[in-house]
Motif scaffolding. Structure first.
Motif, PDB file in Angstrom:
ATOM      1  N   PRO A 280       0.794  -1.240   0.000  1.00 17.11           N
ATOM      2  CA  PRO A 280       0.000   0.000   0.000  1.00 17.11           C
ATOM      3  C   PRO A 280       0.817   1.275   0.000  1.00 17.11           C
ATOM      4  N   ARG A 304      -6.972  -4.930  -1.735  1.00 13.74           N
ATOM      5  CA  ARG A 304      -6.221  -3.931  -0.982  1.00 13.74           C
ATOM      6  C   ARG A 304      -5.877  -4.503   0.396  1.00 13.74           C
ATOM      7  N   GLN A 305      -4.691  -4.178   0.891  1.00 11.74           N
ATOM      8  CA  GLN A 305      -4.280  -4.682   2.195  1.00 11.74           C
ATOM      9  C   GLN A 305      -5.251  -4.237   3.294  1.00 11.74           C
ATOM     10  N   SER A 306      -5.784  -3.018   3.155  1.00  4.72           N
ATOM     11  CA  SER A 306      -6.701  -2.487   4.165  1.00  4.72           C
ATOM     12  C   SER A 306      -8.065  -3.164   4.129  1.00  4.72           C
ATOM     13  N   GLU A 307      -8.346  -3.885   3.053  1.00  8.69           N
ATOM     14  CA  GLU A 307      -9.674  -4.461   2.862  1.00  8.69           C
ATOM     15  C   GLU A 307      -9.716  -5.979   3.045  1.00  8.69           C
TER      16      GLU A 307
END
Length: 354
Positions: A280, A304-307
């Motif tokens: 990210p 996405r890493q955040s998701e």
């Protein structure tokens, strides 16, 4: 075999990560009729990888800070000194051309070559060109690109899409020499040359369900994960790195990986279906844009890493392992993205110019 005395003389400027050095080495190996020398930075990867293969010159240079400050003056002074150091190397070596794979070493090499009217070929492997490519490519004769998307962001320069060269191991059949049974599904986890602690944590939390489904996991953790040995299981092999990645990926049924351009190229060459988790904090989110074309082609899934959570990763992997038809479609799509002769295409660009 030593090149003849009359050979063209090429200076290769490639430093830092495998994403810069490996494509440069593959291209240099395709120019065996040239006399090649190497420009690098002390204590970086090229010192080990180039070794005795090519004469190696070192200069001191570093990347520009994103914010102006007291350190900026020091960086600028060092940069100017690097340009003059490159000029001396180019003049003393009587080089006919420069080939560079970008990164901050490319900037002084390009400016020095330009000042001496020496042609430059630049290779940009990412879908979103880096700052050096954007700022300095106008002084290159041609920019070879790994992804077609990069061309629209470089409207002022001549671009040619050649893909990204890979190590020779990825261009021939290789076998995995790890003690993994032939019949079991194999998941390979790759965090890139620097590793990926966040991905490693996701995998360790997800893996027990994969083991229950009969899968094995080979996890390349990188060297910066303090919990690299936290998971122990008979179906789990964790290593900081592994020399025979080509054989490992050819054996794999599925990869969980970052989306660096070099890694994506290797996955395409080994036809390995993938779940991509882009880094990210990559400059201008270029790993996401690298991976987007693989998703659109049907060769990979991307999150996405955040998701993504351990539950999501666990479920996605299990669904793919239980869907051989989908994995087969992804495998064929990956094969369609491979450019096996990328090094030869890039070498031909060099030959066409000098």
């Amino acid at each position: 075999m030593e090149p003849e005395a009359s050979s063209k003389r090429l200076l290769v400027a490639a430093s830092g990560t495998g994403g810069h050095v490996f494509p440069a080495l593959a291209t240099a190996d395709s120019l065996s009729d040239y006399h090649i020398e190497w420009l690098g930075v002390p204590h970086r990867m090229e010192a080990q990888l180039v070794g005795d293969r090519y004469p190696l010159h070192f200069i001191s240079v570093e990347g520009f800070q994103t914010r102006l400050g007291l350190g900026t003056v020091k960086v600028l002074v060092r940069f100017v000194n690097a340009v003059f150091a490159c000029r001396k190397i180019l003049k003393r070596g009587k080089f006919d051309g420069v080939f560079t794979t970008g990164g901050y070493i490319a900037a002084p090499a390009i400016l020095a070559a330009r000042s001496l009217e020496i042609p430059v070929v630049l290779h940009e492997s990412n879908a979103i060109p880096g700052k050096v490519t954007k700022w300095f490519s106008r002084w290159c004769e041609v920019v070879a690109i790994g992804f077609l998307d990069a061309a629209r962001l470089l409207p002022q320069v001549k671009t040619v899409c050649v893909g990204t060269p890979v190590r020779p191991d990825f261009r021939r059949e290789a076998t995995c020499d790890l003690p993994i049974p032939d019949e079991v599904p194999l998941i390979v986890v790759i965090g890139g040359s620097q590793g990926a602690v966040a991905v490693n944590q996701l995998v360790r939390e997800s893996a027990p369900a994969w083991f229950e489904a009969g899968a094995w996991v080979v996890h390349l953790t990188g060297t910066h994960d303090p919990d690299a040995e936290a998971l122990q299981h008979p179906q789990y092999i964790a290593m900081p790195f592994y020399d025979n990645v080509a054989g490992l990926l050819q054996r794999a049924n599925l990869a969980v990986s970052r989306a660096g351009s070099g890694t994506l190229t290797e996955l395409a060459m080994t036809h390995t279906p993938s779940i991509l988790i882009p880094f990210p904090y990559a400059a201008e989110d270029h790993q996401f844009y690298n991976g987007r074309g693989f998703v659109e082609a049907g060769a990979a899934l991307m999150f996405r890493q955040s998701e993504i959570s351990p539950e999501v990763l666990q479920t996605e992997v299990l669904e793919l392992l239980q869907s051989p038809e989908k994995l087969d479609r992804m495998t064929k799509a990956m094969a369609g993205l491979a450019i096996p002769d990328s090094a030869e295409r890039l070498a031909q660009l060099v030959r066409d110019l000098f």
